[in-house]
Scaffold this motif. Structure first.
Motif, PDB file in Angstrom:
ATOM      1  N   ARG A 187      35.120  66.978   0.647  1.00  0.00           N
ATOM      2  CA  ARG A 187      35.976  67.738  -0.267  1.00  0.00           C
ATOM      3  C   ARG A 187      37.350  67.083  -0.282  1.00  0.00           C
ATOM      4  O   ARG A 187      37.732  66.376   0.652  1.00  0.00           O
ATOM      5  CB  ARG A 187      36.078  69.205   0.128  1.00  0.00           C
TER       6      ARG A 187
ATOM      7  N   TRP B 219      32.934  72.566  -0.629  1.00  0.00           N
ATOM      8  CA  TRP B 219      32.353  71.382   0.002  1.00  0.00           C
ATOM      9  C   TRP B 219      31.195  70.888  -0.854  1.00  0.00           C
ATOM     10  O   TRP B 219      30.419  71.673  -1.375  1.00  0.00           O
ATOM     11  CB  TRP B 219      31.829  71.713   1.392  1.00  0.00           C
ATOM     12  N   SER B 220      31.072  69.578  -0.967  1.00  0.00           N
ATOM     13  CA  SER B 220      29.919  68.974  -1.629  1.00  0.00           C
ATOM     14  C   SER B 220      29.008  68.433  -0.542  1.00  0.00           C
ATOM     15  O   SER B 220      29.413  67.583   0.253  1.00  0.00           O
ATOM     16  CB  SER B 220      30.349  67.826  -2.542  1.00  0.00           C
TER      17      SER B 220
ATOM     18  N   ALA C 278      38.872  74.650  -1.424  1.00  0.00           N
ATOM     19  CA  ALA C 278      38.024  73.774  -2.237  1.00  0.00           C
ATOM     20  C   ALA C 278      36.589  73.818  -1.708  1.00  0.00           C
ATOM     21  O   ALA C 278      36.352  73.936  -0.512  1.00  0.00           O
ATOM     22  CB  ALA C 278      38.554  72.342  -2.214  1.00  0.00           C
TER      23      ALA C 278
END
Length: 139
Positions: A41, A50-51, A48
């Motif tokens: 992120r 998290w990917s 934000a």
């Protein structure tokens, strides 16, 4: 059989193929030598999202692949000579034993990664093993 039934079957077949392709891609990426689970992120915004992803060591770079994607190319690529670790925090307090929040900088952009302690040790070693003159990459 009416057209609507055939269209419904076609949609189901296409969806099944997409799911199978995604599962195969994820399995292939996670089984490669030098791969490790790693979420990413942007830094500076704790809210934000998290990917989820899988990072993979390549020659002189790390490739990061988003888990839920069908793309045949990595989402991000970080060259060793431009990547540095600026900090790390154990996530034991957050209920995630053996996990680290790793703060990084690449080409002037700060971002955060989460990874296991073993993956962090591998990343730090990989950066420290850079060619002479590039030993300032790990804090």
């Amino acid at each position: 059989m009416p057209f609507v039934a055939w269209a419904g079957i076609a949609v189901l077949v296409v969806l099944a193929l997409i799911v199978a392709t995604g599962a195969s891609r994820l399995r292939t990426l996670s089984r490669r030598v030098g791969s490790f689970p790693c979420s990413a992120r942007p830094a500076g915004n704790p809210q934000a999202a998290w990917s989820l992803g899988i990072a993979h060591y390549a020659v002189g770079r790390i490739e990061w692949w988003r888990c839920w994607s069908l793309s045949p190319r990595p989402t991000r690529t970080w060259l060793r000579e431009e990547l540095s670790i600026t900090g790390r925090v154990p996530l034991d307090q957050a209920g995630q034993p053996d996990e680290y929040l790793v703060r990084c900088r690449y080409d002037g952009t700060d971002f955060e990664l989460t990874m296991s302690s073993g993956a962090y040790a591998g990343l730090a070693s990989w950066l420290e093993a850079a060619p002479p003159g590039r030993r300032d990459l790990v804090v």
